[in-house]
Design a protein around this motif. Structure first.
Motif, PDB file in Angstrom:
ATOM      1  N   THR A   1      -1.603  -4.074  -4.594  1.00 10.97           N
ATOM      2  CA  THR A   1      -1.967  -4.306  -3.112  1.00 10.97           C
ATOM      3  C   THR A   1      -2.824  -3.255  -2.489  1.00 10.97           C
ATOM      4  O   THR A   1      -3.596  -3.573  -1.516  1.00 10.97           O
ATOM      5  CB  THR A   1      -0.505  -4.312  -2.119  1.00 10.97           C
ATOM      6  OG1 THR A   1      -0.030  -2.923  -2.333  1.00 10.97           O
ATOM      7  CG2 THR A   1       0.552  -5.439  -2.752  1.00 10.97           C
TER       8      THR A   1
ATOM      9  N   TYR B   1      -1.579  -5.083   3.406  1.00 16.11           N
ATOM     10  CA  TYR B   1      -0.374  -5.947   3.723  1.00 16.11           C
ATOM     11  C   TYR B   1      -1.097  -7.545   3.679  1.00 16.11           C
ATOM     12  O   TYR B   1      -2.261  -7.448   4.355  1.00 16.11           O
ATOM     13  CB  TYR B   1       0.409  -5.761   4.712  1.00 16.11           C
ATOM     14  CG  TYR B   1       1.173  -4.264   4.577  1.00 16.11           C
ATOM     15  CD1 TYR B   1       2.123  -4.354   3.918  1.00 16.11           C
ATOM     16  CD2 TYR B   1       0.501  -3.037   4.891  1.00 16.11           C
ATOM     17  CE1 TYR B   1       2.942  -3.239   3.787  1.00 16.11           C
ATOM     18  CE2 TYR B   1       1.278  -1.883   4.574  1.00 16.11           C
ATOM     19  CZ  TYR B   1       2.488  -1.951   4.283  1.00 16.11           C
ATOM     20  OH  TYR B   1       2.991  -0.664   3.880  1.00 16.11           O
TER      21      TYR B   1
ATOM     22  N   ILE C   1      -4.421  -4.812   7.237  1.00  7.92           N
ATOM     23  CA  ILE C   1      -3.830  -6.174   6.816  1.00  7.92           C
ATOM     24  C   ILE C   1      -4.954  -7.010   6.584  1.00  7.92           C
ATOM     25  O   ILE C   1      -5.846  -7.478   7.261  1.00  7.92           O
ATOM     26  CB  ILE C   1      -2.966  -6.337   8.186  1.00  7.92           C
ATOM     27  CG1 ILE C   1      -1.657  -5.551   8.322  1.00  7.92           C
ATOM     28  CG2 ILE C   1      -2.483  -7.886   8.090  1.00  7.92           C
ATOM     29  CD1 ILE C   1      -0.729  -5.775   9.532  1.00  7.92           C
TER      30      ILE C   1
ATOM     31  N   THR D   1       6.153  -6.607   0.336  1.00  9.34           N
ATOM     32  CA  THR D   1       6.530  -5.423   0.860  1.00  9.34           C
ATOM     33  C   THR D   1       6.341  -5.439   2.243  1.00  9.34           C
ATOM     34  O   THR D   1       7.121  -4.769   2.954  1.00  9.34           O
ATOM     35  CB  THR D   1       4.835  -4.273   0.393  1.00  9.34           C
ATOM     36  OG1 THR D   1       4.854  -4.467  -0.952  1.00  9.34           O
ATOM     37  CG2 THR D   1       5.422  -3.005   0.591  1.00  9.34           C
ATOM     38  N   TYR D   2       5.440  -6.213   2.954  1.00 11.50           N
ATOM     39  CA  TYR D   2       5.704  -6.361   4.397  1.00 11.50           C
ATOM     40  C   TYR D   2       6.919  -6.907   4.810  1.00 11.50           C
ATOM     41  O   TYR D   2       7.588  -6.455   5.690  1.00 11.50           O
ATOM     42  CB  TYR D   2       4.431  -7.012   4.864  1.00 11.50           C
ATOM     43  CG  TYR D   2       3.774  -6.892   6.034  1.00 11.50           C
ATOM     44  CD1 TYR D   2       4.134  -5.794   6.856  1.00 11.50           C
ATOM     45  CD2 TYR D   2       3.070  -8.063   6.834  1.00 11.50           C
ATOM     46  CE1 TYR D   2       3.719  -5.657   8.260  1.00 11.50           C
ATOM     47  CE2 TYR D   2       2.906  -7.813   8.222  1.00 11.50           C
ATOM     48  CZ  TYR D   2       2.973  -6.766   8.831  1.00 11.50           C
ATOM     49  OH  TYR D   2       2.571  -6.313  10.213  1.00 11.50           O
TER      50      TYR D   2
ATOM     51  N   ILE E   1       4.190 -14.034   3.753  1.00 10.02           N
ATOM     52  CA  ILE E   1       3.677 -12.612   3.823  1.00 10.02           C
ATOM     53  C   ILE E   1       4.158 -11.984   2.444  1.00 10.02           C
ATOM     54  O   ILE E   1       5.011 -12.736   1.604  1.00 10.02           O
ATOM     55  CB  ILE E   1       4.408 -11.766   4.965  1.00 10.02           C
ATOM     56  CG1 ILE E   1       5.982 -11.810   4.794  1.00 10.02           C
ATOM     57  CG2 ILE E   1       3.880 -12.209   6.460  1.00 10.02           C
ATOM     58  CD1 ILE E   1       6.644 -11.079   6.047  1.00 10.02           C
ATOM     59  N   ASP E   2       3.638 -10.759   2.236  1.00 12.26           N
ATOM     60  CA  ASP E   2       3.781 -10.286   1.032  1.00 12.26           C
ATOM     61  C   ASP E   2       5.043  -9.530   0.927  1.00 12.26           C
ATOM     62  O   ASP E   2       5.419  -9.161   1.960  1.00 12.26           O
ATOM     63  CB  ASP E   2       2.716  -9.255   0.654  1.00 12.26           C
ATOM     64  CG  ASP E   2       2.473  -8.248   1.514  1.00 12.26           C
ATOM     65  OD1 ASP E   2       2.130  -8.147   2.561  1.00 12.26           O
ATOM     66  OD2 ASP E   2       3.365  -7.036   0.798  1.00 12.26           O
TER      67      ASP E   2
END
Ligand SMILES: Nc1ncnc2c1ncn2[C@@H]1O[C@H](COP(=O)(O)OP(=O)(O)O)[C@@H](O)[C@H]1O
Ligand SMILES: [Mg+2]
Lengths: 262, 916
Positions: B196, B200, B122, B161-162, B158-159
């Motif tokens: 990515t 994350y 992360i 996917t996360y 946050i990105d």
């Protein structure tokens, strides 16, 4: 060639009740063997009914491809018939499964092949006792010693097959066939690869086993001289028994063959 | 033309055996291509991140890396306005970052559980609104896809996917673990990243990030764009003028290159390690290919003789075989490339199970394909050359007489074996007595090992026959199996600590129990059928039973073939035994040095990543009621003269009562700010004795003349040849973080309570744990075990190939003995007896290979352990469990290898066999 009417050859559709077998070590009834299918079909046995009397030395003669080996192999439970039945003693073998058949072979039947009779890694004595060992039995040691003595291998017991001559190897095969005192011994040209002197030696030994020990032996051969050692010669032609020669001599067999070829 | 036809005919006639050979090649090539695929996939995944990082930036200012060692260097954010003020700079974007898999800023789900998908890191950094604007529409840059960039201490982005995993939407309140405990943030925006690499992202605005990351007034990096009309180079020159000494500026290209360089060197090391194991597997395949062709040539003697008699030249005969090998190589290698995809994911899951490995895609490059083809085809063809030459030398007459295997092959094998073994021994001797550098010793030992193993394997033809005859004795084989099976039970529940406690021990535990039970049952059945007359049932004993005897005789009949078949297994098991024995010895040495050298009752360190932690913890530990001596330990690098050496640092007034490193000259108490302790070897190398001074340069580039106060003999715990006091360390290093804190419990204190207090204190520091002596030892040994298991996992590929080789040989010898098998069936061998004969032959050959492998492996490990300095490995220990398991696995492998050939031999018609 006209088909000879022969008392021992019966068409399958008119198959009689099995003959009394009290006197035969093995017999077959209406034995038919067909190899292949359709165009490539080969009728190797065309309906044979015959018995091999106990305590007799029988030879099966006939031209190449006449079905001698096939008859012997199906009789001995190495192969199955297309139809008909073979018996070892009273046991019909078509109903036996592979395991039962195997056990029958090692208890009741002895074999002598033309070549490749011996397991190269085992010595003489081990090869002789192989069927007994496979059965996990010790066998009759005195008898085995006597057999080995008789075939003249007493001083060759720990030799490996590759250390023996061809004749000696066949003698080991004969001794193996005798070791477990089977009901019947089958040989497919057992002397086919040997010179005449060695051949004679082996044949007289087989003869002796029949005469003196009451062994039953059936032997395939195409050599009239070999047949003369037997009590009984059967002529096989094109999958059928065409003639039976009691107490064959080299001459009588030779003549019978000549007759066939004409 | 005729030649090709002949090769093609031969392949068709022997399709089954040759497919088996091809499978051996496939397995070897599969490992090679799998290694490439995994490394490429990993590199592909991460390269994207680095390339992204440098885009849209002309230059970056960051803290300068020290020349050696590590220190917490910081850059004051006061530089930011200075840079903005320069006319040459355009946009100036300052940021702070934390990139650590185990650093907090992990979101929590509704149950308060951390949401960290296994593996990926992360990454937490600052993101300003202007970044988002600037990146908008650039497909290579992060895009704001929902909400806005975070503003203020209670907003986060946050990105995507996360966000998806968390099921979070803009405006949600998200709970996070942070370095200061749990905190709640409002989700201000969601950012989509083009690449990515499985990571994350968690983002805050710059000022909030400074606060949250504990980096007030500091900056990690500043991205610069040149002002309009200024070239990047001009800007960089201007920036360099104003930069403080602790900072550096690099241009965009260098930036990307620097990032990639470190990463690529990691990838290439990773790839090379994989390839080393792949090489072993491939090497084993070579043996199998060689063996197969040798047997095939032998079986075809008559045919070859016939060809020669009717006029084929020896060259034609030779070429027919080489072409055949080439074709099989092509098939096996192509299949191997695809098998590599499977192998790469298998290795990946192995690593993931062992301790974290990122998710990657699957990248198959042209290089992978070419290398796999060249290696596979080349190896196959080369290994068939020997048999091909042998075939071409066969005289027509000799071949027609079919004299069987030539003695010449055996003699050559012995000569080759003796030469290779001698080379191995020379290398071993070099490693043991001549070379002194660690890398030299290890290289000599590694090559020595491989040469020795091959040499012994080749020479095994000399004693294969008697050895196999002994192993094949019912009392020996049965007794061995029962003893080893029981031993495995006992060992698993004593040394092996019984029930599984980790993934790897768990997946091995059950098979281990099955193998042990199998060995005992089979062994007993063999002993039970020992007496003649016992009718063998079930597993079919190798008792006095005929099939057992035949199996033994068959195994002994061709020592050359038995040796060749066992060779592959011998090499694999020898390697595993060596690794196991060295590993066990390391563990034992470690245990010994803990016993002799460590008096500390508590060990406090970052169990997960071994990274350093705040010095505050040591303070808290000191404050615990009932604590005895406490010392902080730190590790860094320093220059002694011109050489960079590991530097250790501790509290010298208390440290030696916790870790005794055996100061034999001088003394260790109170080093103060001028004293240094030196490891004896180092002191001897530098001709130092107590009272001498030695110049030491720290990370800060400050050089100090230190006085040698003491010389110590035991370097096994600290692993640093020069050791100073923390007081001196603090003067020359920014960071006061500790790597390790040792503490003792005061006499009469409540040990449990003290430990509980230490555990509680440590739990406030991410990843840090307090362990007592026993836990510490178990943890360290567990890590060695983990490493051994991982190496064994990689070596098991070679064993798998060896296993294919056993199947191959058994199939070949069954084909060869068709007549014999027919005869056995005719004179009364049941199918079951036949199967059992073939099975026992395989088991005996495998056991021979395994026992030989273990003997060679252990002997070699013994040599290696004695060669390695005592402060690294001082004690020799047997990995009993591994060794016993190894032999029994070989027995099971034998049974398994025989399954198919035995079944197909037993199915054969009696007559077909006789008449063939
Ligand atoms: N396995 C087989 N498949 C097809 N035909 C066979 C097979 N065995 C024998 N034959 C054929 O059956 C016939 C009889 O063969 P065989 O019993 O071997 O004769 P003999 O032993 O008298 O020379 C021959 O025509 C032979 O070609
Ligand atoms: Mg015939």
């Amino acid at each position: 060639m006209p088909r000879l009417a022969c008392m021992t050859s019966v068409a399958p559709e008119t198959m009689p009740t099995p003959p009394s077998n009290s006197g035969s070590a093995a017999h077959c009834v209406g034995a038919i063997k067909i190899y292949g299918k359709g165009d490539t079909e080969v009728h190797a046995l065309r309906g044979i009914t015959i018995g091999f009397p106990k305590g007799q030395f029988t030879s099966i003669m006939g031209p190449s491809g006449s079905g001698k080996s096939t008859l012997m192999q199906t009789m001995a439970g190495l192969d199955r018939l297309t139809s008909g039945e073979t018996y070892i003693g009273d046991t019909a073998i078509s109903s036996l499964n592979d395991k039962q058949l195997t056990i029958l072979r090692r208890q009741k039947i002895g074999f002598i092949f033309q070549a490749f009779n011996l397991i190269p890694t085992l010595n003489t004595r081990e090869n002789i006792t192989l069927p007994l060992d496979l059965a996990g039995q010790k066998g009759d040691v005195a008898w085995i010693d006597q057999v080995i003595e008789t075939v003249g291998l007493a001083d060759r017991q720990t030799h490996r097959p590759n250390e023996l001559s061809g004749g000696q190897q066949q003698r080991v095969a004969v001794a193996r066939a005798l070791a477990s005192r089977p009901d019947i011994i089958f040989g497919d040209e057992p002397t086919g690869n040997l010179d005449s002197k060695t051949s004679a030696e082996i044949l007289s030994f087989m003869q002796q086993a029949v005469k003196e020990l009451g062994q039953t032996i059936v032997m395939v051969t195409h050599d009239p001289r070999s047949a003369s050692y037997t009590d009984h010669a059967l002529m096989l032609t094109d999958g059928q028994i065409t003639q039976e020669i009691p107490n064959p001599t080299t001459e009588s067999v030779y003549n019978a063959i000549q007759q066939l070829e004409d | 033309m005729t030649l090709l036809k002949l090769s093609a005919k031969n392949i068709k006639a022997n399709i089954l055996r040759l497919l088996l050979t091809a499978v051996a090649i496939t397995a070897g090539v599969g490992f090679v291509s799998g290694s490439f695929i995994l490394a490429d996939s990993l590199s592909d995944t991460f390269e994207g991140i680095f390339e992204n990082a440098g885009a849209q930036t002309d230059a970056r200012v960051s803290v300068a890396e020290p020349e050696f060692g590590f220190d917490e260097r910081t850059l004051s954010d006061s530089i930011v306005p200075e840079l903005e003020a320069l006319p040459e700079t355009g946009r100036v974007t300052a940021s702070v970052t934390i990139t650590d898999q185990f650093t907090p800023f992990i979101a929590l789900d509704e149950n308060g559980e951390e949401v960290v998908p296994a593996g990926p890191p992360i990454i937490t950094f600052s993101l300003e609104a202007e970044d988002a604007e600037r990146f908008e529409g650039d497909e290579n840059q992060p895009q704001l896809i929902a909400g806005a960039t975070p503003v203020g201490i209670d907003q986060v982005a946050i990105d995507s996917t996360y966000a998806e995993i968390l099921g979070a939407e803009v405006g949600d309140q998200l709970d996070f673990i942070t370095p200061d405990g749990n905190a709640t943030f409002e989700l201000a925006g969601i950012i989509e990243f083009p690449v990515t690499g499985g990571a994350y992202f968690v983002m805050f605005d710059f000022e909030s990030a400074q606060t949250l990351y504990d980096k007030e007034g500091l900056v990690d990096s500043i991205d610069l764009a040149a002002a309009p009309g200024t070239t990047p180079d001009e800007m960089i020159a201007a920036v360099a003028e104003v930069l403080p000494e602790e900072a550096e500026v690099v241009d965009q290209t260098t930036l990307i290159e620097q990032d990639l360089e470190g990463f690529n060197s990691f990838i290439s090391i990773f790839r090379n390690i994989l390839l080393a194991f792949a090489g072993i597997a491939l090497f084993v395949s070579l043996f199998i290919i060689y063996n197969t062709f040798a047997i095939l040539v032998n079986q075809r003697m008559t045919e070859i003789g016939m060809l020669r008699a009717v006029g084929a030249t020896s060259g034609q005969v030779r070429w027919a075989i080489v072409v055949e090998a080439f074709l099989i190589g092509v098939i096996g290698s192509i299949a191997g490339i695809f098998a590599g995809i499977g192998v790469s994911s298998l290795i990946k899951s192995g690593f993931q199970a062992a301790g974290g490995f990122p998710e990657t895609g699957t990248v198959l490059t042209t290089t992978t394909i070419i290398v796999s083809l060249v290696v596979g085809i080349g190896a196959t063809t080369l290994s068939a050359l020997g048999p091909a030459f042998l075939a071409s030398r066969v005289s027509p007459v000799a071949a027609i007489r079919n004299e069987g295997p030539t003695k010449r092959g055996t003699r050559r094998r012995i000569t080759a074996g003796a030469i290779i073994l001698a080379i191995g021994l020379v290398l071993l001797a070099l490693g043991l007595f001549v070379l002194s550098s660690v890398s030299g010793v290890l290289t000599a030992l590694a090559f020595g090992a491989i040469f020795m193993f091959i040499g012994v394997a080749l020479l095994s033809v000399l004693f294969a026959e008697p050895a196999v005859s002994i192993i094949g004795r019912p009392a020996v084989l049965g007794g061995l199996l029962v003893l080893l099976g029981l031993a495995l039970f006992v060992l698993t529940f004593t040394i092996g600590k019984g029930a599984p406690d980790s993934f790897f021990t768990a997946i091995i535990f059950i098979p281990k129990m099955i193998v042990a039970a199998f060995a005992v049952i089979v062994g007993l059945s063999i002993i039970a059928t020992k007496s003649r007359g016992g009718n063998p049932v079930g597993f079919g004993g190798t008792g006095g039973s005929m099939e057992g005897r035949l199996a033994t005789l068959n195994a002994a009949r061709s020592p050359q073939r038995t040796a060749a078949t066992a060779t592959a297994l011998t090499i694999g098991i020898a390697l595993i035994s060596t690794v196991g024995t060295v590993g066990e010895s390391i563990k034992a040495s470690f245990s010994d040095s803990l016993e002799g050298g460590v008096q500390a009752d508590l060990f406090i360190f970052d169990v997960e990543t071994q990274s350093s932690f705040s010095g505050d913890l040591a303070g808290e530990i000191r404050a615990i009621d009932g604590i005895g001596a406490v010392s902080s330990f730190r590790f860094n690098e320093a220059k002694v003269g011109d050489d960079v050496e590991s530097l250790g640092s501790f509290d010298s007034d208390t440290g030696t009562s916790l870790i005794n490193f055996d100061v034999t000259d001088g003394e260790s108490s109170d080093l103060g700010t001028t004293g240094v302790l030196v490891f004896r070897n180092e002191a001897e190398d530098r001709n130092l004795s107590v009272g001498d001074t030695v110049p030491v340069t720290f990370v800060s580039q400050e050089t100090v003349d230190l006085e040698v106060v003491g010389i110590f003999d035991d370097n096994s715990i600290l692993n640093a040849p020069i050791v100073i006091d923390n007081e001196l360390y603090d003067i020359h290093h920014e960071s006061t973080d500790d790597d390790f804190v040792g503490a003792s419990i005061a006499e009469g204190a409540d040990a449990e309570a003290v430990k509980a207090a230490a555990v509680a204190a440590a739990s406030n520091f991410s990843g840090v744990e307090a362990q007592d002596n026993e836990e510490f030892r178990a943890d360290q040994e567990g890590q060695i075990d983990g490493l051994i298991t991982l190496i064994n996992f990689m070596l098991s590929f070679a064993l798998f190939v060896a296993f294919l080789g056993v199947i191959n040989t058994i199939v070949l010898s069954v084909v060869e003995r068709k007549r014999e098998i027919g005869l056995l069936r005719a004179v009364g061998s049941t199918r079951q007896q036949l199967r059992s004969m073939i099975r026992w032959e395989a088991v005996i050959v495998c056991m021979f290979g395994a026992v030989l492998g273990i003997v060679v492996g252990v002997v070699f490990a013994f040599a290696a352990v004695s060669a390695i300095p005592d402060d690294i490995i001082g004690t020799f220990a047997f990995p009993y469990e591994t060794l016993v398991f190894g032999i029994l696995i070989a027995a099971v492998a034998g049974v398994a290898a025989a399954l198919f050939p035995a079944a197909s031999a037993a199915k054969k018609d009696v007559l077909a066999a006789i008449n063939s």
